[in-house]
Motif scaffolding. Structure first.
Motif, PDB file in Angstrom:
ATOM      1  N   MET A   1       0.851  -1.197   0.000  1.00  0.00           N
ATOM      2  CA  MET A   1       0.000   0.000   0.000  1.00  0.00           C
ATOM      3  C   MET A   1       0.883   1.243   0.000  1.00  0.00           C
ATOM      4  O   MET A   1       1.719   1.418   0.883  1.00  0.00           O
ATOM      5  CB  MET A   1      -0.883  -0.030   1.254  1.00  0.00           C
ATOM      6  N   ALA A   2       0.679   2.102  -0.978  1.00  0.00           N
ATOM      7  CA  ALA A   2       1.389   3.384  -1.022  1.00  0.00           C
ATOM      8  C   ALA A   2       0.564   4.421  -0.277  1.00  0.00           C
ATOM      9  O   ALA A   2      -0.649   4.538  -0.491  1.00  0.00           O
ATOM     10  CB  ALA A   2       1.578   3.821  -2.475  1.00  0.00           C
ATOM     11  N   THR A   3       1.212   5.161   0.617  1.00  0.00           N
ATOM     12  CA  THR A   3       0.502   6.210   1.348  1.00  0.00           C
ATOM     13  C   THR A   3       1.455   7.334   1.713  1.00  0.00           C
ATOM     14  O   THR A   3       2.661   7.254   1.452  1.00  0.00           O
ATOM     15  CB  THR A   3      -0.165   5.636   2.624  1.00  0.00           C
ATOM     16  N   ASN A   4       0.902   8.384   2.299  1.00  0.00           N
ATOM     17  CA  ASN A   4       1.700   9.465   2.853  1.00  0.00           C
ATOM     18  C   ASN A   4       1.238   9.617   4.300  1.00  0.00           C
ATOM     19  O   ASN A   4       0.157  10.143   4.562  1.00  0.00           O
ATOM     20  CB  ASN A   4       1.478  10.761   2.066  1.00  0.00           C
ATOM     21  N   ALA A   5       2.058   9.122   5.219  1.00  0.00           N
ATOM     22  CA  ALA A   5       1.620   8.986   6.616  1.00  0.00           C
ATOM     23  C   ALA A   5       1.711  10.295   7.414  1.00  0.00           C
ATOM     24  O   ALA A   5       2.208  10.329   8.536  1.00  0.00           O
ATOM     25  CB  ALA A   5       2.401   7.875   7.293  1.00  0.00           C
ATOM     26  N   ALA A   6       1.216  11.365   6.802  1.00  0.00           N
ATOM     27  CA  ALA A   6       1.183  12.661   7.489  1.00  0.00           C
ATOM     28  C   ALA A   6      -0.186  13.276   7.251  1.00  0.00           C
ATOM     29  O   ALA A   6      -0.317  14.473   6.977  1.00  0.00           O
ATOM     30  CB  ALA A   6       2.292  13.563   6.954  1.00  0.00           C
TER      31      ALA A   6
END
Ligand code: GLN
Length: 243
Positions: free
Chosen positions: A30-35
């Motif tokens: 899973m690609a995400t931006n954890a902000a």
């Protein structure tokens, strides 16, 4: 002594390897931006949040091992497009343009872009953004739709918190950001307010590569089960408190 240490380290490496591939199942990257709280954020050395929890349930349901990759938001779509990731879950809004590049699952929640200002700002509605200096995060729907505001100057930041800092310092007049992260940012910064009238209304869905129809079908089937059983709502309500 040196030898004993390296044997010991090798032992640790082996153990952690076993833990990762314990079930022997295929990974679901899973690609995400954890902000982007409360959808994805870092807690300790873990990525938690609404998207992370929904993804975990989907992975369990389809028998795959969830692996979350944290990256810049504007890399998330490319990651599934190029096959570096299987899915994108990043509070990712469905748009017609993005549908040219990736497929979207059925939506799992509604969302909105809102306007954050300094409390007492003369900007009190979306119409007041005309001619103003507006901060956005690069590649987001806030960035895309801000381009339509007449005479506005758009400051594009790689991270929301940089835009929020600029707003606090009075360098820009407003920030356009998704509603739930906006609430989190406005909660920790007492001098910031969210304008009631939404800038856009949107839906979040899971991004999947266009050549990956089978996975898309599996995800939609899982998502339907999770929605019907109330699991999706349960996760959302755990992170978003009713007002
Ligand atoms: N929902 C917005 C978009 O899809 C922002 C998402 C994000 O910054 N993680 O562009």
């Amino acid at each position: 002594m040196k030898k004993i240490i390296s044997v010991f380290l090798a032992g640790i490496a082996l153990v952690s390897l076993c833990a990762c591939s314990g079930s022997g199942s295929k990974k679901l990257v899973m690609a995400t931006n954890a902000a982007f709280p409360p959808y994805e954020m870092v807690e300790g050395n873990k990525i938690i949040g609404i998207d992370a929890e929904i993804a975990q349930l989907i992975a369990d349901d389809i028998g795959r091992e969830l692996v979350i990759e944290d990256m810049a938001f504007d890399s998330v779509i490319a990651a599934v497009q190029t096959g570096k990731a299987d899915i994108a879950m990043a509070g990712l809004t469905i748009t017609e343009d993005r549908k040219q590049n990736i497929d979207f699952s059925d939506p799992y929640t509604e969302a909105a872009q809102v306007i954050v200002v300094k409390t007492g700002s003369e900007v009190a509605s979306p119409d007041d953004l005309e001619g103003k200096i507006i901060g956005v995060q690069i590649g987001t729907t806030g960035d895309i739709y801000a381009a339509d505001i007449a005479n506005a100057t758009i400051e594009r930041y790689s991270k929301y918190f940089e835009a929020i800092n600029a707003l606090e310092q009075g360098k820009i007049d407003a920030v356009i950001v998704d509603r739930e992260p906006a609430k989190v940012f406005a909660d920790v910064n007492e001098d910031l307010s969210i304008i009631d009238e939404e800038f856009t209304v949107e839906e979040y869905a899971i991004g999947v590569g266009k050549e990956n129809k089978e996975l898309l079908d599996q995800i939609n089937a899982s998502l339907k089960k999770l929605k019907d059983s109330g699991k999706v709502d349960e996760i959302i309500n755990k992170y978003i408190k009713a007002e």
